[in-house]
Design a protein around this motif. Structure first.
Motif, PDB file in Angstrom:
ATOM      1  N   PRO A 107      19.021   0.641   8.007  1.00  0.00           N
ATOM      2  CA  PRO A 107      18.381   1.202   9.213  1.00  0.00           C
ATOM      3  C   PRO A 107      16.951   1.668   8.968  1.00  0.00           C
ATOM      4  CG  PRO A 107      20.628   1.998   9.032  1.00  0.00           C
ATOM      5  CD  PRO A 107      20.317   1.304   7.745  1.00  0.00           C
ATOM      6  N   THR A 108      16.697   2.281   7.810  1.00  0.00           N
ATOM      7  CA  THR A 108      15.343   2.765   7.564  1.00  0.00           C
ATOM      8  C   THR A 108      14.370   1.603   7.351  1.00  0.00           C
ATOM      9  OG1 THR A 108      16.015   4.897   6.692  1.00  0.00           O
ATOM     10  CG2 THR A 108      13.904   4.055   5.936  1.00  0.00           C
ATOM     11  N   VAL A 109      14.808   0.554   6.697  1.00  0.00           N
ATOM     12  CA  VAL A 109      13.932  -0.606   6.511  1.00  0.00           C
ATOM     13  C   VAL A 109      13.620  -1.254   7.859  1.00  0.00           C
ATOM     14  CG1 VAL A 109      13.709  -2.881   5.466  1.00  0.00           C
ATOM     15  CG2 VAL A 109      14.761  -1.012   4.174  1.00  0.00           C
ATOM     16  N   LYS A 110      14.622  -1.374   8.705  1.00  0.00           N
ATOM     17  CA  LYS A 110      14.378  -1.935  10.038  1.00  0.00           C
ATOM     18  C   LYS A 110      13.475  -1.003  10.855  1.00  0.00           C
ATOM     19  CE  LYS A 110      18.833  -4.272  10.071  1.00  0.00           C
ATOM     20  NZ  LYS A 110      20.198  -4.281  10.653  1.00  0.00           N
ATOM     21  N   GLY A 111      13.665   0.294  10.653  1.00  0.00           N
ATOM     22  CA  GLY A 111      12.779   1.233  11.328  1.00  0.00           C
ATOM     23  C   GLY A 111      11.330   1.027  10.912  1.00  0.00           C
ATOM     24  N   LEU A 119       0.827  -1.208   0.000  1.00  0.00           N
ATOM     25  CA  LEU A 119       0.000   0.000   0.000  1.00  0.00           C
ATOM     26  C   LEU A 119       0.862   1.258   0.000  1.00  0.00           C
ATOM     27  CD1 LEU A 119      -2.949  -0.660   2.496  1.00  0.00           C
ATOM     28  CD2 LEU A 119      -3.096  -0.288   0.031  1.00  0.00           C
ATOM     29  N   GLY A 120       1.964   1.190   0.720  1.00  0.00           N
ATOM     30  CA  GLY A 120       2.859   2.344   0.771  1.00  0.00           C
ATOM     31  C   GLY A 120       3.508   2.654  -0.554  1.00  0.00           C
ATOM     32  N   LYS A 121       3.507   1.682  -1.447  1.00  0.00           N
ATOM     33  CA  LYS A 121       4.052   1.917  -2.788  1.00  0.00           C
ATOM     34  C   LYS A 121       2.979   2.460  -3.720  1.00  0.00           C
ATOM     35  CE  LYS A 121       5.454  -1.744  -5.074  1.00  0.00           C
ATOM     36  NZ  LYS A 121       6.306  -2.886  -5.506  1.00  0.00           N
ATOM     37  N   GLN A 122       1.731   2.093  -3.432  1.00  0.00           N
ATOM     38  CA  GLN A 122       0.628   2.472  -4.320  1.00  0.00           C
ATOM     39  C   GLN A 122      -0.039   3.785  -3.931  1.00  0.00           C
ATOM     40  OE1 GLN A 122      -2.039  -0.999  -4.832  1.00  0.00           O
ATOM     41  NE2 GLN A 122      -0.398  -2.213  -3.962  1.00  0.00           N
ATOM     42  N   ALA A 123       0.133   4.206  -2.683  1.00  0.00           N
ATOM     43  CA  ALA A 123      -0.486   5.443  -2.213  1.00  0.00           C
ATOM     44  C   ALA A 123       0.510   6.198  -1.345  1.00  0.00           C
ATOM     45  CB  ALA A 123      -1.750   5.131  -1.402  1.00  0.00           C
ATOM     46  N   ALA A 124       0.278   7.496  -1.185  1.00  0.00           N
ATOM     47  CA  ALA A 124       1.162   8.322  -0.368  1.00  0.00           C
ATOM     48  C   ALA A 124       0.789   8.170   1.095  1.00  0.00           C
ATOM     49  CB  ALA A 124       1.054   9.780  -0.794  1.00  0.00           C
ATOM     50  N   LEU A 125       1.422   7.222   1.778  1.00  0.00           N
ATOM     51  CA  LEU A 125       1.165   6.970   3.193  1.00  0.00           C
ATOM     52  C   LEU A 125       2.385   7.413   3.998  1.00  0.00           C
ATOM     53  CD1 LEU A 125      -0.516   3.438   2.975  1.00  0.00           C
ATOM     54  CD2 LEU A 125      -1.560   5.701   2.765  1.00  0.00           C
ATOM     55  N   ASN A 126       2.228   7.413   5.319  1.00  0.00           N
ATOM     56  CA  ASN A 126       3.308   7.961   6.137  1.00  0.00           C
ATOM     57  C   ASN A 126       4.559   7.092   6.173  1.00  0.00           C
ATOM     58  OD1 ASN A 126       2.458   5.883   7.773  1.00  0.00           O
ATOM     59  ND2 ASN A 126       1.524   7.206   9.324  1.00  0.00           N
ATOM     60  N   PHE A 127       4.525   5.918   5.569  1.00  0.00           N
ATOM     61  CA  PHE A 127       5.732   5.092   5.500  1.00  0.00           C
ATOM     62  C   PHE A 127       6.176   4.849   4.056  1.00  0.00           C
ATOM     63  CE2 PHE A 127       2.222   2.103   5.268  1.00  0.00           C
ATOM     64  CZ  PHE A 127       2.617   1.208   4.292  1.00  0.00           C
ATOM     65  N   ASN A 176       7.991   6.334   2.111  1.00  0.00           N
ATOM     66  CA  ASN A 176       9.395   6.595   1.805  1.00  0.00           C
ATOM     67  C   ASN A 176      10.277   5.355   1.944  1.00  0.00           C
ATOM     68  OD1 ASN A 176      12.266   7.689   2.993  1.00  0.00           O
ATOM     69  ND2 ASN A 176      11.457   8.918   1.312  1.00  0.00           N
ATOM     70  N   VAL A 177       9.808   4.339   2.678  1.00  0.00           N
ATOM     71  CA  VAL A 177      10.636   3.141   2.830  1.00  0.00           C
ATOM     72  C   VAL A 177      10.883   2.489   1.474  1.00  0.00           C
ATOM     73  CG1 VAL A 177       8.769   1.465   3.190  1.00  0.00           C
ATOM     74  CG2 VAL A 177      11.002   1.091   4.260  1.00  0.00           C
ATOM     75  N   TRP A 178       9.974   2.745   0.513  1.00  0.00           N
ATOM     76  CA  TRP A 178      10.153   2.159  -0.812  1.00  0.00           C
ATOM     77  C   TRP A 178      11.294   2.798  -1.593  1.00  0.00           C
ATOM     78  CZ3 TRP A 178       8.635  -2.383  -2.349  1.00  0.00           C
ATOM     79  CH2 TRP A 178       7.582  -2.994  -1.666  1.00  0.00           C
ATOM     80  N   ARG A 210      13.163  14.722  -1.345  1.00  0.00           N
ATOM     81  CA  ARG A 210      12.724  13.617  -2.203  1.00  0.00           C
ATOM     82  C   ARG A 210      11.410  13.044  -1.681  1.00  0.00           C
ATOM     83  NH1 ARG A 210      18.292  10.260  -1.970  1.00  0.00           N
ATOM     84  NH2 ARG A 210      17.987  10.889   0.204  1.00  0.00           N
ATOM     85  N   GLY A 211      10.442  12.966  -2.542  1.00  0.00           N
ATOM     86  CA  GLY A 211       9.146  12.427  -2.162  1.00  0.00           C
ATOM     87  C   GLY A 211       8.245  13.404  -1.437  1.00  0.00           C
ATOM     88  N   VAL A 212       8.654  14.647  -1.333  1.00  0.00           N
ATOM     89  CA  VAL A 212       7.851  15.653  -0.638  1.00  0.00           C
ATOM     90  C   VAL A 212       7.069  16.468  -1.670  1.00  0.00           C
ATOM     91  CG1 VAL A 212       7.897  17.681   0.872  1.00  0.00           C
ATOM     92  CG2 VAL A 212       9.501  15.783   1.243  1.00  0.00           C
ATOM     93  N   PRO A 213       5.727  16.461  -1.588  1.00  0.00           N
ATOM     94  CA  PRO A 213       4.930  17.212  -2.578  1.00  0.00           C
ATOM     95  C   PRO A 213       5.030  18.717  -2.356  1.00  0.00           C
ATOM     96  CG  PRO A 213       3.502  16.334  -0.885  1.00  0.00           C
ATOM     97  CD  PRO A 213       4.873  15.773  -0.606  1.00  0.00           C
ATOM     98  N   LYS A 214       4.584  19.462  -3.335  1.00  0.00           N
ATOM     99  CA  LYS A 214       4.599  20.914  -3.225  1.00  0.00           C
ATOM    100  C   LYS A 214       3.558  21.384  -2.218  1.00  0.00           C
ATOM    101  CE  LYS A 214       6.227  21.689  -7.959  1.00  0.00           C
ATOM    102  NZ  LYS A 214       5.934  22.313  -9.285  1.00  0.00           N
ATOM    103  N   ILE A 215       3.662  22.656  -1.849  1.00  0.00           N
ATOM    104  CA  ILE A 215       2.687  23.272  -0.954  1.00  0.00           C
ATOM    105  C   ILE A 215       1.272  23.025  -1.492  1.00  0.00           C
ATOM    106  CG2 ILE A 215       1.821  25.480  -0.091  1.00  0.00           C
ATOM    107  CD1 ILE A 215       4.398  24.778   1.249  1.00  0.00           C
ATOM    108  N   GLY A 216       0.388  22.641  -0.595  1.00  0.00           N
ATOM    109  CA  GLY A 216      -1.003  22.374  -0.991  1.00  0.00           C
ATOM    110  C   GLY A 216      -1.330  20.906  -0.993  1.00  0.00           C
TER     111      GLY A 216
END
Length: 616
Positions: A209-213, A171-179, A181-183, A513-519
């Motif tokens: 480390p990020t994957v383990k996180g 799901l984290g690969k298919q939608a913008a979820l709070n995790f 970025n692990v992808w 990286r991976g951060v959308p624009k304002i709005g």
């Protein structure tokens, strides 16, 4: 970067074996006497009408506590209930852990009472412990395998399998979820068999480390329920009747309370034992003071909220209240609450203006007044200077290139370096006419310590000719505005200490990286900072083969922070506040009884299973 969580469990390179720790009663204490902290939040729980009188605690660990005869505890259903506070500040509107504002206990960093993670991190020793997964191994440098515990099930009785884990991560690969970025660091997640999940790491960028996180933070969802919703609609699902895998279910939730009922069919009863309380109740307070009174009186049993001068409850009033440490600083540090600038705002996009802010803020006053002296004066670094991150802290660089409270220096920057002119209202304007004012700094209403910190900052800035007013909206409103970049300045904290800190904090603060624009909704880098040097340095730190390499890269990132000042740390605070009242429940862990960490999230859930009812 070496992953602190793997200490003593192998390495990140080559074939290695890392067995996750099991819960035991023999955890070594890693207590350090840090100065500092206190922090956020507050919410509380108004005591339910069923709560009546509170008796005194049996086996009270607080020598100053007054007792009044035989131990009793609360009568009836209230006695079977664990009352908690400090998580939920407004009416629950969603129990979707991946919505913008998930209600307690379905948010990240909260007790895993409904949804659970594969592994659980412990702040005392920096290790990962069993959750839904029973161990972790690396058969090669790019593969992590996690077998599930025996008998994992969902609350509706269906089996929780490796397919559910794969579905959730996908799901984290298919939608913008709070995790999601692990992808950036994952190539694929597969079910090696129905009970084992295999994570394949990318070679470039390489970031174990990020994957383990993520194994410690991604709450696993039931595929048979959530797959009925299109991935792009996942964050909009309110999920008011959540089906999780944890030991409790939602009993009632409204604008005054969240009431959980024990699931007697919990799969973990065999692994962890059955929780001794039948109910966990979080009523919704409007301010810290309401929650403080409830904790002091024993109407709340355990709380995660800032309480000013908490030691007076046992030293002066003789209440059976405790924290992890019985002396200052009372809590273990783990966060850096900061002023985060919206760098798209005219004036705030000027680093010299931000530098004037940094010199104008009275950090000592914030530590003493807002933080009840739980915090040292904040320094010009995004590293927690004591504890697990101490090796990254470069005191000489902070001294040479940092800042401290100096209002004269702040005005000197405005007048000499920026050539700003002060108007009749006492507020400076830049030569291009940009007025250094009309801005607001915000944090949620009722978070009294942060509210006080914002008021101090506003006053400090006004004193040097910068106009920033305070704004304290409801938490859900504030969160949405922050994530969408609809703010001037916010008072908030990025990632605290954990399996992949301080790396994750620099990612949160500096990585575009991976951060959308304002709005559009962002889950980190709320100020939309960008610097071409950062991505390579972050990748270098994550893939470091040893401490020396990781420390060097992190220190370079800290230098960029001081050079560009996208945020200003203003205090140190615990990863979570942990305080309790033993009027009805006893055996809360503390420094002298460290069988579980002073946490709510991650491995902290262990103490929930070990509490004892007074008189039992």
């Amino acid at each position: 970067m070496t992953d602190p969580s793997s200490s003593g469990h192998g390495t990140d390179s080559g074939t290695s074996e890392m067995n996750v720790e099991r819960w035991t009663n023999s955890w070594a204490t890693n207590r350090r006497r840090f100065l500092a902290l206190a922090g956020a939040g507050a919410t509380g729980v108004i005591l339910g009408s069923t709560v009546t009188a509170c008796g005194s605690a049996a086996g009270n660990k607080n020598p100053g506590a007054k007792t009044s005869g035989a131990a009793k505890g609360r009568a009836g259903d209230a006695g079977e209930t664990l009352f908690v506070a400090g998580f939920q500040w407004g009416p629950p509107t969603s129990f979707n852990p991946y919505s913008a504002t998930p209600a307690w206990p379905t948010g990240g960093g909260q007790s895993q009472l409904i949804y659970e993670t594969l592994l659980r991190w412990n702040i005392l020793d920096g290790k990962l412990y069993a959750g839904l997964g029973k161990s972790m191994s690396m058969p090669d440098k790019y593969t992590i395998e996690v077998p599930l515990q025996e008998g994992t099930k969902w609350a509706d009785g269906q089996d929780l399998t490796a397919d559910d884990v794969v579905y959730t991560f996908e799901l984290g690969k298919q939608a913008a979820l709070n995790f999601s970025n692990v992808w950036t660091y994952l190539d694929k997640v597969e079910a090696k068999d129905p009970r084992t999940v295999a994570f394949t790491l990318k070679k470039n960028p390489y970031n174990p480390p990020t994957v383990k996180g993520a194994l410690n933070s991604v709450l696993i969802l039931p595929k048979h329920i959530w797959s009925k919703t299109s991935p792009d609609k996942i964050i909009t699902v309110t999920n008011m009747e959540p089906v999780g895998s944890g030991p409790f279910k939602i009993g009632k939730a409204d604008q005054t309370q969240v009431h959980l009922l024990r699931d007697d069919n919990y799969w973990g009863n065999t692994a962890y034992g059955k929780p001794p309380m039948k109910i966990v109740h979080h009523q919704i307070y409007k301010s810290n003071s309401d929650g403080d009174l409830a904790l002091e009186s024993g109407q709340v049993d355990a709380s995660q909220q800032f309480t000013s001068q908490i030691w007076t409850m046992w030293e002066d009033k003789g209440k059976p209240v405790g924290t992890w440490l019985k002396e200052k600083p009372y809590y273990i540090p783990g966060n850096l609450p900061s002023v985060i600038f919206n760098l798209s705002k005219k004036g705030l996009d000027n680093v010299k203006v931000r530098k004037a802010f940094a010199y104008a803020i009275n950090y000592g006053d914030i530590a003493k007044t807002a933080m009840s002296s739980y915090s040292d004066d904040a320094q010009a670094s995004m590293i927690v200077p004591k504890g697990s991150e101490e090796k990254y802290f470069d005191a000489s660089a902070v001294q040479a290139n940092g800042w401290e409270y100096n209002p004269d220096k702040a005005e000197q920057i405005l007048t000499d370096e920026l050539k700003a002119k002060k108007g009749s209202d006492g507020i400076y304007s830049l030569p291009d006419g940009t007025k250094l004012g009309g801005w607001t700094i915000s944090c949620p209403t009722g978070w009294s310590d942060w509210n006080t910190s914002c008021e101090i900052i506003s006053k400090n800035l006004k004193a040097v000719g910068i106009d920033v007013k305070t704004n304290f909206p409801q938490a859900p409103t504030w969160t949405t505005a922050m994530q969408n970049g609809n703010f001037d300045l916010v008072h908030n904290t990025y990632t605290g200490v954990g399996p992949n800190s301080p790396w994750a904090r620099y990612r949160d603060m500096l990585d575009n990286r991976g951060v959308p624009k304002i709005g559009k909704q962002a889950f980190y880098n709320y100020g939309r900072f960008s610097d071409s040097r950062v991505p390579a340095l972050l990748d270098k730190a994550a893939a470091a083969a040893n401490d020396q390499e990781s420390i060097a890269a992190i220190r370079e990132l800290d230098n960029i922070f001081r050079e560009t000042i996208p945020v200003i740390p203003v205090m140190y605070r615990p990863l979570e506040f942990y305080e309790y009242n033993e009027s009805n429940w006893t055996n809360f862990p503390d420094e002298k009884n460290p069988y579980a960490p002073p946490m709510w999230q991650g491995a902290g859930i262990q103490w929930l299973f070990k509490l004892k009812r007074v008189g039992s």
